[in-house]
Design a protein around this motif. Structure first.
Motif, PDB file in Angstrom:
ATOM      1  N   GLU A 244       7.612   6.710  13.215  1.00  0.00           N
ATOM      2  CA  GLU A 244       6.345   6.448  12.532  1.00  0.00           C
ATOM      3  C   GLU A 244       5.941   7.585  11.592  1.00  0.00           C
ATOM      4  O   GLU A 244       5.378   7.348  10.532  1.00  0.00           O
ATOM      5  N   ALA A 245       6.247   8.821  11.971  1.00  0.00           N
ATOM      6  CA  ALA A 245       5.897   9.968  11.118  1.00  0.00           C
ATOM      7  C   ALA A 245       6.653   9.902   9.790  1.00  0.00           C
ATOM      8  O   ALA A 245       6.087  10.181   8.727  1.00  0.00           O
ATOM      9  N   ARG A 246       7.915   9.541   9.836  1.00  0.00           N
ATOM     10  CA  ARG A 246       8.727   9.441   8.610  1.00  0.00           C
ATOM     11  C   ARG A 246       8.238   8.283   7.738  1.00  0.00           C
ATOM     12  O   ARG A 246       8.153   8.398   6.522  1.00  0.00           O
ATOM     13  N   LYS A 247       7.920   7.166   8.370  1.00  0.00           N
ATOM     14  CA  LYS A 247       7.386   6.026   7.615  1.00  0.00           C
ATOM     15  C   LYS A 247       6.062   6.402   6.950  1.00  0.00           C
ATOM     16  O   LYS A 247       5.816   6.054   5.794  1.00  0.00           O
ATOM     17  N   GLU A 248       5.219   7.112   7.709  1.00  0.00           N
ATOM     18  CA  GLU A 248       3.931   7.527   7.159  1.00  0.00           C
ATOM     19  C   GLU A 248       4.117   8.459   5.967  1.00  0.00           C
ATOM     20  O   GLU A 248       3.392   8.355   4.968  1.00  0.00           O
ATOM     21  N   ALA A 249       5.102   9.338   6.022  1.00  0.00           N
ATOM     22  CA  ALA A 249       5.366  10.251   4.900  1.00  0.00           C
ATOM     23  C   ALA A 249       5.746   9.465   3.645  1.00  0.00           C
ATOM     24  O   ALA A 249       5.286   9.778   2.539  1.00  0.00           O
ATOM     25  N   VAL A 250       6.572   8.453   3.804  1.00  0.00           N
ATOM     26  CA  VAL A 250       6.963   7.613   2.666  1.00  0.00           C
ATOM     27  C   VAL A 250       5.733   6.884   2.128  1.00  0.00           C
ATOM     28  O   VAL A 250       5.497   6.854   0.912  1.00  0.00           O
ATOM     29  N   MET A 251       4.934   6.317   3.020  1.00  0.00           N
ATOM     30  CA  MET A 251       3.751   5.582   2.586  1.00  0.00           C
ATOM     31  C   MET A 251       2.741   6.492   1.890  1.00  0.00           C
ATOM     32  O   MET A 251       2.115   6.092   0.918  1.00  0.00           O
ATOM     33  N   ARG A 252       2.609   7.723   2.356  1.00  0.00           N
ATOM     34  CA  ARG A 252       1.693   8.675   1.696  1.00  0.00           C
ATOM     35  C   ARG A 252       2.179   8.997   0.281  1.00  0.00           C
ATOM     36  O   ARG A 252       1.376   9.116  -0.640  1.00  0.00           O
ATOM     37  N   ARG A 253       3.497   9.150   0.134  1.00  0.00           N
ATOM     38  CA  ARG A 253       4.054   9.407  -1.204  1.00  0.00           C
ATOM     39  C   ARG A 253       3.766   8.215  -2.119  1.00  0.00           C
ATOM     40  O   ARG A 253       3.301   8.391  -3.251  1.00  0.00           O
ATOM     41  N   LEU A 254       4.006   6.994  -1.641  1.00  0.00           N
ATOM     42  CA  LEU A 254       3.742   5.803  -2.446  1.00  0.00           C
ATOM     43  C   LEU A 254       2.257   5.699  -2.789  1.00  0.00           C
ATOM     44  O   LEU A 254       1.905   5.387  -3.932  1.00  0.00           O
ATOM     45  N   ASP A 255       1.399   5.982  -1.818  1.00  0.00           N
ATOM     46  CA  ASP A 255      -0.039   5.928  -2.057  1.00  0.00           C
ATOM     47  C   ASP A 255      -0.453   6.965  -3.104  1.00  0.00           C
ATOM     48  O   ASP A 255      -1.312   6.701  -3.944  1.00  0.00           O
ATOM     49  N   GLY A 256       0.171   8.135  -3.062  1.00  0.00           N
ATOM     50  CA  GLY A 256      -0.114   9.172  -4.054  1.00  0.00           C
ATOM     51  C   GLY A 256       0.287   8.750  -5.456  1.00  0.00           C
ATOM     52  O   GLY A 256      -0.442   8.990  -6.424  1.00  0.00           O
ATOM     53  N   TRP A 257       1.448   8.122  -5.560  1.00  0.00           N
ATOM     54  CA  TRP A 257       1.868   7.631  -6.873  1.00  0.00           C
ATOM     55  C   TRP A 257       0.918   6.549  -7.377  1.00  0.00           C
ATOM     56  O   TRP A 257       0.590   6.498  -8.560  1.00  0.00           O
ATOM     57  N   LEU A 258       0.475   5.685  -6.469  1.00  0.00           N
ATOM     58  CA  LEU A 258      -0.467   4.649  -6.880  1.00  0.00           C
ATOM     59  C   LEU A 258      -1.792   5.238  -7.316  1.00  0.00           C
ATOM     60  O   LEU A 258      -2.399   4.758  -8.266  1.00  0.00           O
ATOM     61  N   ALA A 259      -2.241   6.283  -6.641  1.00  0.00           N
ATOM     62  CA  ALA A 259      -3.471   6.958  -7.063  1.00  0.00           C
ATOM     63  C   ALA A 259      -3.310   7.469  -8.490  1.00  0.00           C
ATOM     64  O   ALA A 259      -4.226   7.342  -9.311  1.00  0.00           O
ATOM     65  N   GLN A 260      -2.137   8.021  -8.800  1.00  0.00           N
ATOM     66  CA  GLN A 260      -1.879   8.504 -10.163  1.00  0.00           C
ATOM     67  C   GLN A 260      -1.809   7.340 -11.143  1.00  0.00           C
ATOM     68  O   GLN A 260      -2.331   7.428 -12.259  1.00  0.00           O
ATOM     69  N   ALA A 261      -1.145   6.258 -10.764  1.00  0.00           N
ATOM     70  CA  ALA A 261      -1.019   5.093 -11.647  1.00  0.00           C
ATOM     71  C   ALA A 261      -2.386   4.469 -11.939  1.00  0.00           C
ATOM     72  O   ALA A 261      -2.632   3.982 -13.045  1.00  0.00           O
ATOM     73  N   MET A 262      -3.272   4.506 -10.951  1.00  0.00           N
ATOM     74  CA  MET A 262      -4.594   3.912 -11.119  1.00  0.00           C
ATOM     75  C   MET A 262      -5.536   4.809 -11.917  1.00  0.00           C
ATOM     76  O   MET A 262      -6.501   4.314 -12.509  1.00  0.00           O
ATOM     77  N   GLN A 263      -5.246   6.093 -11.963  1.00  0.00           N
ATOM     78  CA  GLN A 263      -6.126   7.056 -12.629  1.00  0.00           C
ATOM     79  C   GLN A 263      -6.394   6.629 -14.073  1.00  0.00           C
ATOM     80  O   GLN A 263      -5.483   6.349 -14.836  1.00  0.00           O
TER      81      GLN A 263
ATOM     82  N   GLU B 283      15.957   5.057   1.536  1.00  0.00           N
ATOM     83  CA  GLU B 283      14.810   4.791   2.414  1.00  0.00           C
ATOM     84  C   GLU B 283      14.784   3.331   2.854  1.00  0.00           C
ATOM     85  O   GLU B 283      14.428   3.028   4.000  1.00  0.00           O
ATOM     86  N   ILE B 284      15.158   2.452   1.964  1.00  0.00           N
ATOM     87  CA  ILE B 284      15.183   1.023   2.299  1.00  0.00           C
ATOM     88  C   ILE B 284      16.227   0.773   3.379  1.00  0.00           C
ATOM     89  O   ILE B 284      15.962   0.094   4.371  1.00  0.00           O
ATOM     90  N   ILE B 285      17.387   1.360   3.198  1.00  0.00           N
ATOM     91  CA  ILE B 285      18.478   1.184   4.161  1.00  0.00           C
ATOM     92  C   ILE B 285      18.096   1.747   5.527  1.00  0.00           C
ATOM     93  O   ILE B 285      18.354   1.135   6.554  1.00  0.00           O
ATOM     94  N   ALA B 286      17.455   2.902   5.546  1.00  0.00           N
ATOM     95  CA  ALA B 286      17.173   3.600   6.804  1.00  0.00           C
ATOM     96  C   ALA B 286      15.818   3.265   7.421  1.00  0.00           C
ATOM     97  O   ALA B 286      15.521   3.732   8.526  1.00  0.00           O
ATOM     98  N   TRP B 287      14.983   2.467   6.750  1.00  0.00           N
ATOM     99  CA  TRP B 287      13.597   2.250   7.170  1.00  0.00           C
ATOM    100  C   TRP B 287      13.457   1.899   8.654  1.00  0.00           C
ATOM    101  O   TRP B 287      12.634   2.468   9.357  1.00  0.00           O
ATOM    102  N   ASN B 288      14.223   0.952   9.141  1.00  0.00           N
ATOM    103  CA  ASN B 288      14.066   0.513  10.530  1.00  0.00           C
ATOM    104  C   ASN B 288      14.434   1.598  11.535  1.00  0.00           C
ATOM    105  O   ASN B 288      14.018   1.525  12.689  1.00  0.00           O
ATOM    106  N   GLY B 289      15.166   2.610  11.110  1.00  0.00           N
ATOM    107  CA  GLY B 289      15.500   3.723  11.986  1.00  0.00           C
ATOM    108  C   GLY B 289      14.516   4.881  11.908  1.00  0.00           C
ATOM    109  O   GLY B 289      14.601   5.821  12.701  1.00  0.00           O
ATOM    110  N   TYR B 290      13.588   4.821  10.972  1.00  0.00           N
ATOM    111  CA  TYR B 290      12.597   5.891  10.824  1.00  0.00           C
ATOM    112  C   TYR B 290      11.581   5.832  11.961  1.00  0.00           C
ATOM    113  O   TYR B 290      11.148   4.749  12.369  1.00  0.00           O
TER     114      TYR B 290
END
Length: 141
Positions: A39-58, A30-37
């Motif tokens: 907006e929808a693909r970037k948003e999907a990655v960000m939603r996954r990260l946000d979900g993990w953070l929600a779990q980490a904060m729980q 994802e890091i390598i390909a980020w600039n080629g993603y």
């Protein structure tokens, strides 16, 4: 247009062979390909990260006031602070402000009893470790 910025925090560990970056928690591909993603693909990655953070904060902390969180994010220069990725914004406020914030409530973040005695920099480390473990677990699943 409200473009999604990279979640990179400048601490990339994939250059050392890690499959999951210890800084932003994205997968190496994802890091390598980020600039080629798009907006929808970037948003999907960000939603996954946000979900993990929600779990980490729980059980540790929670967003109690989104407006104060977003205002605090601006003050600290947190890029990409938005309602769409509120847990990511809270994590970045904690990460960036760990040495200067004395009351997370002033930034719209409530600390729960399990970690209430921790200083903000130690809470940051606890959240970061939990976030990283979730990313690693998902990468091996």
């Amino acid at each position: 247009m409200n473009r999604i910025k990279t979640p990179c925090i400048g601490l990339c560990s994939t250059v050392y062979g890690d499959a999951v970056c210890r800084g932003c928690k994205r997968y190496d591909a994802e890091i390598i390909a980020w600039n080629g993603y798009d907006e929808a693909r970037k948003e999907a990655v960000m939603r996954r990260l946000d979900g993990w953070l929600a779990q980490a904060m729980q059980g540790r902390c929670e967003v109690i006031d989104v407006e104060r969180l977003l205002a605090g994010a601006r003050v600290l220069g947190v890029h990409g602070g938005s309602r769409a990725f509120v847990h990511h914004c809270a994590y970045e406020v904690i990460r960036r402000g760990a040495r200067v914030i004395t009351a997370l409530e002033d930034y719209g973040i409530g600390v729960l009893p399990a970690v209430a005695s921790l200083p903000v920099d130690e809470l940051r480390d606890v959240l970061d470790q939990a976030f990283f473990q979730l990313a690693v677990q998902a990468s091996t699943a």
